[in-house]
Design an enzyme around this catalytic site. Structure first.
Site, PDB file in Angstrom:
ATOM      1  CE  LYS A   1      -4.315  -1.674   2.035  1.00  0.00           C
ATOM      2  NZ  LYS A   1      -5.202  -1.598   3.201  1.00  0.00           N
TER       3      LYS A   1
ATOM      4  CE  LYS B   1      -5.977  -8.540  -1.445  1.00  0.00           C
ATOM      5  NZ  LYS B   1      -6.637  -8.417  -0.187  1.00  0.00           N
TER       6      LYS B   1
ATOM      7  CE  LYS C   1     -12.848  -3.764   1.143  1.00  0.00           C
ATOM      8  NZ  LYS C   1     -11.831  -2.975   1.806  1.00  0.00           N
TER       9      LYS C   1
END
Ligand code: AMP
Ligand code: TRP
Length: 329
Positions: A114, A195, A198
């Site tokens: 992130k 993966k 969202k």
């Protein structure tokens, strides 16, 4: 005493079928077994570790809470609440930060991923796992049902619980992860190496729980496949098709072998067409419930308020003990 289950999803991005198959579906099963005290939280304080637009965040918090209810989390059977409504999460986070080694936070895979995407790396993103530990430890949680990607955070939570207990005396239950094997890692439709997420930039990466049928059909149509045309599960050689097979199996409640057999000698287009319908049908009931619930946000809010009141009862007990143990007056 019933064992305690705690889990949560951050209201950032669009809840997608990976969240559903990897986490929420398992939560419902656990709730329905009646064997546990189940607590499900909308972790808004985690969402703001990445900058959020306030109005959009407010809408997302309600969307996630409403989706919890629409997928089958039942306030009669489970506690459902918003993290920031129980201020003990933030307080315990602070206290745990004082026993968290900086190096442990810096080596977390999710932090590394992130932070690479951020222009400036903020301290809250680094401390994200400590807040997650606070969520879990406040309720003396025994088991945490999450997707595989969260294992490292649960490991850190266990380490912090043990460290606190050793330093200040037995206080926290040391939690265990609970991983749903088959749905543990749904991969992106645009790239089976990563993966499904969202917060993916490309909406063709995921199928959102609230995507309408036409969008689902379109996204499956453009989903990447592998070079040879066989419909066969082989994670190494055919990662894209294996992922589609896993999604099919989970929605249709069929084994991979059954599906492989059904599509023997058939091509991708027929398989994909059916897969889209399986997903459309699988999501239809929860989408219908969502539409109903959405009409009455006050009722949803009332459930969340009641949930927070109940959550506070347990959280405040833990916090009194923690404050006393560390020497606060
Ligand atoms: P996140 O979307 O990262 O906030 O994750 C919320 C929950 O859904 C966590 O328990 C994750 O492990 C799970 N989850 C998220 N994405 C996936 C995925 N692609 N496959 C399986 N589980 C997932
Ligand atoms: N970090 C989790 C995720 O990204 C969300 C989360 C926050 C969580 N607090 C939690 C999950 C406590 C389980 C328990 O999925």
């Amino acid at each position: 005493m019933k064992k305690v289950i705690f889990s949560g999803i951050a209201p950032s991005g669009t809840i997608q079928i990976g969240n559903y198959l990897g986490a929420i579906k398992q939560w419902i099963k656990i709730q329905e077994s009646g064997e546990f005290r189940t607590i499900f939280c909308v972790v808004d304080e985690h969402a703001i570790t990445i900058p959020q637009d306030p109005e959009k965040l407010r809408a997302k918090i309600m969307e996630v809470a409403t989706l919890y209810l629409a997928t089958g989390i039942n306030p009669e059977k489970s506690l459902i609440f918003i993290q920031s409504h129980v201020s003990d999460h933030a307080e315990l986070n602070w206290i745990l930060n004082t026993i968290t080694p900086l190096g442990e936070l810096q080596r977390m895979t999710q932090f590394k991923d992130k932070s690479q995407k951020q222009k400036s790396i903020l301290a809250g993103l680094l401390n994200y796992p400590t807040l997650m530990a606070a969520d879990i430890l406040l309720y003396q949680t025994d088991l945490v049902p999450v997707g595989e990607d969260q294992l490292q955070h649960i490991e850190l939570t266990r380490m912090l619980a043990k460290k606190f207990n050793a330093q200040f005396g037995e206080t926290f239950t040391v939690p265990e992860p609970m991983i749903n094997k088959t749905g543990a890692r749904i991969m992106g439709l645009d790239n089976p190496e990563h993966k499904m997420s969202k917060s993916a930039e490309n909406p063709n990466n995921y199928i959102a729980l609230l995507d309408p049928p036409e969008i689902i059909r379109k996204k499956i149509k453009v989903a990447v496949t592998d070079s040879s045309s066989e419909i066969k599960y082989d994670k190494e050689k055919k990662p894209a098709v294996s992922n589609l097979l896993a999604i099919y199996g989970l929605f249709a409640e069929k084994t991979i072998e059954e599906i492989e057999k059904k599509y023997q000698g058939k091509g991708y287009s027929e398989f994909k067409k059916d897969l889209a319908e399986v997903i459309v049908e699988g999501l239809a009931p929860l989408q219908a419930r969502y539409k109903e619930l959405e009409k009455n946000p006050d009722a949803v809010m009332a459930i969340l308020k009641k949930g927070a009141e109940k959550a506070k009862e347990t959280a405040s007990q833990t916090m009194s003990e923690v404050r006393q143990k560390i020497g606060f007056i």
